[in-house]
Motif scaffolding. Structure first.
Motif, PDB file in Angstrom:
ATOM      1  N   VAL A   2      11.753   5.913   1.204  1.00 46.10           N
ATOM      2  CA  VAL A   2      11.133   6.328  -0.058  1.00 46.10           C
ATOM      3  C   VAL A   2      12.048   5.932  -1.216  1.00 46.10           C
ATOM      4  O   VAL A   2      11.617   5.287  -2.178  1.00 46.10           O
ATOM      5  CB  VAL A   2      10.865   7.852  -0.081  1.00 46.10           C
ATOM      6  CG1 VAL A   2      10.444   8.311  -1.471  1.00 46.10           C
ATOM      7  CG2 VAL A   2       9.811   8.227   0.951  1.00 46.10           C
ATOM      8  N   GLU A  41       0.905   4.339  -2.639  1.00 45.89           N
ATOM      9  CA  GLU A  41       0.835   5.738  -2.240  1.00 45.89           C
ATOM     10  C   GLU A  41       1.970   6.549  -2.861  1.00 45.89           C
ATOM     11  O   GLU A  41       1.768   7.695  -3.278  1.00 45.89           O
ATOM     12  CB  GLU A  41       0.844   5.875  -0.713  1.00 45.89           C
ATOM     13  CG  GLU A  41      -0.435   5.392  -0.045  1.00 45.89           C
ATOM     14  CD  GLU A  41      -1.680   6.119  -0.541  1.00 45.89           C
ATOM     15  OE1 GLU A  41      -1.653   7.366  -0.652  1.00 45.89           O
ATOM     16  OE2 GLU A  41      -2.680   5.436  -0.835  1.00 45.89           O
ATOM     17  N   LEU A  42       3.157   5.963  -2.936  1.00 47.51           N
ATOM     18  CA  LEU A  42       4.284   6.652  -3.573  1.00 47.51           C
ATOM     19  C   LEU A  42       4.006   6.901  -5.054  1.00 47.51           C
ATOM     20  O   LEU A  42       4.288   7.981  -5.574  1.00 47.51           O
ATOM     21  CB  LEU A  42       5.575   5.838  -3.421  1.00 47.51           C
ATOM     22  CG  LEU A  42       6.239   5.902  -2.060  1.00 47.51           C
ATOM     23  CD1 LEU A  42       7.352   4.869  -1.967  1.00 47.51           C
ATOM     24  CD2 LEU A  42       6.780   7.298  -1.804  1.00 47.51           C
ATOM     25  N   GLN A  56       5.398  13.994   3.252  1.00 49.56           N
ATOM     26  CA  GLN A  56       3.996  13.935   2.837  1.00 49.56           C
ATOM     27  C   GLN A  56       3.341  12.615   3.233  1.00 49.56           C
ATOM     28  O   GLN A  56       2.160  12.579   3.571  1.00 49.56           O
ATOM     29  CB  GLN A  56       3.876  14.104   1.318  1.00 49.56           C
ATOM     30  CG  GLN A  56       4.195  15.473   0.799  1.00 49.56           C
ATOM     31  CD  GLN A  56       4.198  15.524  -0.726  1.00 49.56           C
ATOM     32  OE1 GLN A  56       3.680  14.639  -1.399  1.00 49.56           O
ATOM     33  NE2 GLN A  56       4.796  16.573  -1.278  1.00 49.56           N
ATOM     34  N   LEU A  57       4.114  11.523   3.171  1.00 51.42           N
ATOM     35  CA  LEU A  57       3.546  10.192   3.375  1.00 51.42           C
ATOM     36  C   LEU A  57       3.911   9.553   4.711  1.00 51.42           C
ATOM     37  O   LEU A  57       3.536   8.412   4.974  1.00 51.42           O
ATOM     38  CB  LEU A  57       3.976   9.268   2.220  1.00 51.42           C
ATOM     39  CG  LEU A  57       3.546   9.743   0.833  1.00 51.42           C
ATOM     40  CD1 LEU A  57       4.144   8.867  -0.249  1.00 51.42           C
ATOM     41  CD2 LEU A  57       2.028   9.774   0.725  1.00 51.42           C
ATOM     42  N   LEU A  92       8.676  13.752  -0.226  1.00 46.60           N
ATOM     43  CA  LEU A  92       7.686  12.678  -0.343  1.00 46.60           C
ATOM     44  C   LEU A  92       7.522  11.959   0.989  1.00 46.60           C
ATOM     45  O   LEU A  92       6.406  11.631   1.393  1.00 46.60           O
ATOM     46  CB  LEU A  92       8.100  11.678  -1.430  1.00 46.60           C
ATOM     47  CG  LEU A  92       7.919  12.136  -2.862  1.00 46.60           C
ATOM     48  CD1 LEU A  92       8.601  11.175  -3.823  1.00 46.60           C
ATOM     49  CD2 LEU A  92       6.435  12.261  -3.191  1.00 46.60           C
ATOM     50  N   LYS A 125      -6.997   6.480  -6.870  1.00 46.34           N
ATOM     51  CA  LYS A 125      -7.030   6.344  -5.420  1.00 46.34           C
ATOM     52  C   LYS A 125      -8.083   5.316  -5.062  1.00 46.34           C
ATOM     53  O   LYS A 125      -9.044   5.111  -5.808  1.00 46.34           O
ATOM     54  CB  LYS A 125      -7.344   7.687  -4.776  1.00 46.34           C
ATOM     55  CG  LYS A 125      -6.249   8.695  -4.986  1.00 46.34           C
ATOM     56  CD  LYS A 125      -6.606  10.024  -4.373  1.00 46.34           C
ATOM     57  CE  LYS A 125      -5.494  11.022  -4.679  1.00 46.34           C
ATOM     58  NZ  LYS A 125      -5.843  12.364  -4.386  1.00 46.34           N
ATOM     59  N   ASP A 141       0.836  -1.199   0.000  1.00 46.82           N
ATOM     60  CA  ASP A 141       0.000   0.000   0.000  1.00 46.82           C
ATOM     61  C   ASP A 141       0.873   1.252   0.000  1.00 46.82           C
ATOM     62  O   ASP A 141       0.529   2.255  -0.626  1.00 46.82           O
ATOM     63  CB  ASP A 141      -0.941   0.014   1.212  1.00 46.82           C
ATOM     64  CG  ASP A 141      -2.058  -1.005   1.090  1.00 46.82           C
ATOM     65  OD1 ASP A 141      -2.333  -1.469  -0.038  1.00 46.82           O
ATOM     66  OD2 ASP A 141      -2.656  -1.345   2.132  1.00 46.82           O
ATOM     67  N   GLN A 142       2.027   1.194   0.694  1.00 45.71           N
ATOM     68  CA  GLN A 142       2.941   2.345   0.698  1.00 45.71           C
ATOM     69  C   GLN A 142       3.523   2.583  -0.698  1.00 45.71           C
ATOM     70  O   GLN A 142       3.675   3.732  -1.110  1.00 45.71           O
ATOM     71  CB  GLN A 142       4.064   2.132   1.708  1.00 45.71           C
ATOM     72  CG  GLN A 142       3.590   2.274   3.146  1.00 45.71           C
ATOM     73  CD  GLN A 142       4.691   1.989   4.128  1.00 45.71           C
ATOM     74  OE1 GLN A 142       5.387   0.989   4.030  1.00 45.71           O
ATOM     75  NE2 GLN A 142       4.860   2.890   5.087  1.00 45.71           N
ATOM     76  N   ASP A 143       3.828   1.502  -1.430  1.00 42.78           N
ATOM     77  CA  ASP A 143       4.315   1.650  -2.802  1.00 42.78           C
ATOM     78  C   ASP A 143       3.247   2.330  -3.661  1.00 42.78           C
ATOM     79  O   ASP A 143       3.537   3.229  -4.445  1.00 42.78           O
ATOM     80  CB  ASP A 143       4.666   0.289  -3.411  1.00 42.78           C
ATOM     81  CG  ASP A 143       5.821  -0.398  -2.713  1.00 42.78           C
ATOM     82  OD1 ASP A 143       6.678   0.298  -2.131  1.00 42.78           O
ATOM     83  OD2 ASP A 143       5.870  -1.646  -2.759  1.00 42.78           O
ATOM     84  N   ALA A 190       1.450   9.621  -5.381  1.00 43.85           N
ATOM     85  CA  ALA A 190       2.007  10.929  -5.031  1.00 43.85           C
ATOM     86  C   ALA A 190       2.935  11.479  -6.103  1.00 43.85           C
ATOM     87  O   ALA A 190       3.197  12.682  -6.134  1.00 43.85           O
ATOM     88  CB  ALA A 190       2.747  10.838  -3.696  1.00 43.85           C
ATOM     89  N   THR A 191       3.426  10.626  -6.999  1.00 38.05           N
ATOM     90  CA  THR A 191       4.410  11.080  -7.998  1.00 38.05           C
ATOM     91  C   THR A 191       3.913  10.962  -9.439  1.00 38.05           C
ATOM     92  O   THR A 191       4.675  11.214 -10.368  1.00 38.05           O
ATOM     93  CB  THR A 191       5.722  10.289  -7.855  1.00 38.05           C
ATOM     94  OG1 THR A 191       5.459   8.888  -7.997  1.00 38.05           O
ATOM     95  CG2 THR A 191       6.371  10.555  -6.518  1.00 38.05           C
TER      96      THR A 191
END
Length: 174
Positions: free
Chosen positions: A49, A19-20, A41-42, A38, A169, A15-17, A23-24
């Motif tokens: 990151v 989100e990255l 932000q996260l 980043l 999202k 899930d973090q990947d 975000a980009t």
């Protein structure tokens, strides 16, 4: 890659990947420390990151992280896709040499579609004038020499917005 290896790699996409990537998608923050920004932000450290992006690149989730300049804003308003009829026995070597020219932004081999289309090597060049593009094409023609039996230049007539895959999202999912 085997199915089990592919599933294993997919399982490591967290899930973090996601989100990255979200975000980009529109680009990295234009600051001196984009990884740190980043992370702020996260809610993760900058080194995490960066390591997550490196892992996603190593596993093929993303191909690369790179700058994509707007060549029109830089004054390069003439875009010529030069197309070449290169002998099949020389195309690998010559394609590499053409692709290595500093003014060729991308170069690739494509199949011929005879009798209508004999060109099998494509090389994109940009210039501030039509004459500059033609001068660069002449340099490619000289390099190709006897391996080439014909070419032309296809000029862009419109600006197309290029984007890669876009994730939605979680809340946007149908």
């Amino acid at each position: 890659m085997s199915t089990s290896t592919l599933k294993s790699e997919q399982a490591r996409f967290t899930d973090q990947d996601r989100e990255l990537i979200l975000a980009t998608q529109e680009g990295l923050p234009l600051v001196s420390d984009p990884w740190g920004e980043l992370g702020r932000q996260l809610g993760m450290p900058a080194d995490e990151v960066l390591s997550r992006f490196q892992h996603m690149q190593e596993t093929g989730v993303i191909r690369r992280v790179a700058a994509v300049p707007d060549h029109y804003k830089l004054g390069y308003r003439y875009n010529g896709m030069t197309v070449w009829d290169v002998s099949d026995d020389a195309i690998s070597t010559m394609g590499q040499q053409v692709g290595d020219l500093p003014f060729v932004s991308h170069c690739y081999r494509r199949p011929r579609h005879l009798p209508y289309w004999s060109f099998n090597l494509f090389a994109m060049v940009h210039g501030t004038s039509r004459e500059e593009v033609e001068h660069k094409a002449a340099q490619i023609r000289e390099l190709l020499g006897d391996t080439c039996s014909g070419h032309t230049i296809l000029y862009s007539s419109a600006i197309l917005k290029k984007t890669g895959l876009r994730l939605r999202k979680q809340a946007d999912k149908p």
